[in-house]
Design a protein around this motif. Structure first.
Motif, short mmCIF file in Angstrom:
data_model
loop_
_atom_site.label_atom_id
_atom_site.label_comp_id
_atom_site.label_asym_id
_atom_site.label_seq_id
_atom_site.Cartn_x
_atom_site.Cartn_y
_atom_site.Cartn_z
N ASP A 22 79.70 -33.80 76.45
CA ASP A 22 80.55 -33.64 77.62
C ASP A 22 81.85 -34.43 77.50
N ARG A 25 84.90 -32.49 76.67
CA ARG A 25 85.37 -31.46 77.59
C ARG A 25 86.54 -31.97 78.43
N GLY A 54 78.87 -22.43 80.39
CA GLY A 54 78.15 -23.31 79.48
C GLY A 54 76.78 -22.78 79.09
N ASN A 98 80.38 -25.99 83.24
CA ASN A 98 81.04 -25.96 81.94
C ASN A 98 81.57 -24.56 81.62
N ASP A 100 83.54 -22.43 78.24
CA ASP A 100 83.90 -22.46 76.83
C ASP A 100 84.81 -21.28 76.50
N LYS A 113 86.88 -26.49 75.31
CA LYS A 113 85.79 -26.71 76.26
C LYS A 113 86.32 -27.38 77.52
N TYR A 114 85.80 -26.93 78.66
CA TYR A 114 86.25 -27.44 79.96
C TYR A 114 85.04 -27.71 80.85
N ARG A 115 85.27 -28.59 81.80
CA ARG A 115 84.27 -28.82 82.86
C ARG A 115 85.00 -28.78 84.20
#
Length: 286
Positions: A22, A25, A54, A98, A100, A113-115
Motif C-alpha cells: 500500500d 499507492r 484492487g 484500491n 490499478d 496504483k491508487y488508493r
C-alpha cells in the motif's frame, strides 16, 4: 465479440493479481458526491489501457477496438483515450478502495496504483464546559462527523490535540476565548468558547454542583410544602373557631355574646402574659 473482449480482459486481470504494498499507492481523498479523478503521469498516447479495482473488478478498458463498458460504472465514468485519465462521477463510500491502471505504450507495460478514501465534510464542533473545581474546568469539544477526523484546541496560540482542554478560570468576567478545530484532509470547521460561559451555562458541572442542585431542589420542595400546609390549615382553624363561637352563642342565648366572650378571653390572656413580666407594675389597662 463483446464476450471475447471480456474474456481477454479477465485473463489480463489475472496477470495483474500480484500484490503491491500500500505504501506504493497514491492516496486520494474525495468528498461524497464529488468526482474521483485519476491523472496518470504519462507522456504520449497509450495503445491499451485497463483500469481495475484492487480485487480485479473491471472499471474501464480501452484498446484498438474501442472502450468496454462495465455495468457497475455505466454512465458514471469518463475515460480519456489520449491520456488514460479516468473520472468517476458522484462518488460514494463504496467507491473507496484500491485502483490499478495497466497501460501498453510504445511496446512497454506501465502500471500505476491508487488508493481512494471517500469522506464527508466535517460538521461544526460543539463545546461544553465541565467544572472540576471553583476555578478550574475542562472544555470538551465534540462533533457529529462519523468518519476519521482530527480535533485540536487552540489556546492563545498553543496547539493541543484531542477533545479535552483543562483551563483555569479567573471568575465570571473571564474574557479569554478558546478555539476548537475539527478537520479532515479536505474540510475544516471551527467553534469558539468564552471562559465566562462556564459560569453562565454550566451544561455539566461535575459531582459537586450536582449535589448542590439536589439540595436546592429539596429547599424549594420544603418551602412549597410549608406554604401548602399554611394555606390548608388557616381555613380549617377559622372553621373550627367559628363553630366554637356559634356553640357558645347558643349556650348564652345572646347574639353578641360570642364577641364579648372573645374579648374577655383575650383580656384575660393579656393580663396573664403581662403578669409574668418583671415590669408588670408599669402597665395600665383601660
Amino acid at each position: 465479440m463483446i464476450c471475447k473482449r471480456i474474456f481477454f480482459f479477465l485473463l489480463s486481470s489475472l496477470a495483474l493479481a500480484d500484490s503491491f504494498p500500500d505504501s506504493e499507492r497514491v492516496l486520494k481523498y474525495v468528498l461524497t458526491g464529488q468526482e474521483i479523478i485519476f491523472v496518470p503521469p504519462i507522456f504520449g498516447q497509450p495503445q491499451v489501457m485497463r483500469w481495475t479495482r484492487g480485487d480485479g473488478r473491471g472499471v474501464a478498458f480501452l484498446d484498438e477496438l474501442g472502450e468496454l463498458e462495465f455495468p457497475e460504472y455505466k454512465n458514471r465514468i469518463t475515460l480519456d483515450s489520449n491520456t488514460a485519465e479516468l473520472t468517476i462521477k458522484t462518488a460514494t463510500h463504496e467507491d473507496g478502495g484500491n485502483y490499478d491502471l495497466k497501460l501498453k505504450m510504445n511496446n512497454k507495460d506501465l502500471r500505476f496504483k491508487y488508493r481512494v478514501e471517500v469522506i464527508e465534510k466535517v460538521t461544526k464542533p460543539n463545546i461544553t464546559c465541565v467544572m472540576s473545581g471553583e476555578h478550574q474546568a475542562t472544555l470538551v469539544c465534540s462533533t457529529d462527523s462519523k468518519h476519521p477526523h482530527l480535533l485540536e484546541w487552540d489556546s492563545h496560540g498553543n496547539k493541543q490535540p484531542g477533545p479535552n482542554l483543562t483551563i483555569n478560570l479567573a471568575g465570571e468576567f473571564d474574557d479569554r476565548v478558546y478555539r476548537c478545530d475539527v478537520s479532515n484532509p479536505l474540510t475544516k470547521q471551527t467553534a469558539t468558547f468564552a471562559a465566562s460561559k462556564c459560569f453562565m451555562d454550566k451544561p455539566s458541572d461535575g459531582e459537586h454542583d450536582i449535589n448542590l442542585s439536589k439540595r436546592a431542589k429539596q429547599i424549594v420542595i420544603n418551602i412549597i410544602a410549608t406554604i401548602i400546609i399554611i394555606i390548608t390549615a388557616f381555613p380549617i382553624a377559622f372553621f373550627v373557631m367559628r363553630k366554637k363561637c356559634q356553640a357558645q352563642n347558643e349556650d348564652m342565648d345572646s347574639p353578641g355574646s360570642c364577641d364579648k366572650l372573645q374579648k374577655v378571653e383575650l383580656s384575660v390572656e393579656m393580663k396573664r402574659t403581662i403578669s409574668d413580666l418583671p415590669c408588670q407594675r408599669t402597665f395600665t389597662f383601660i
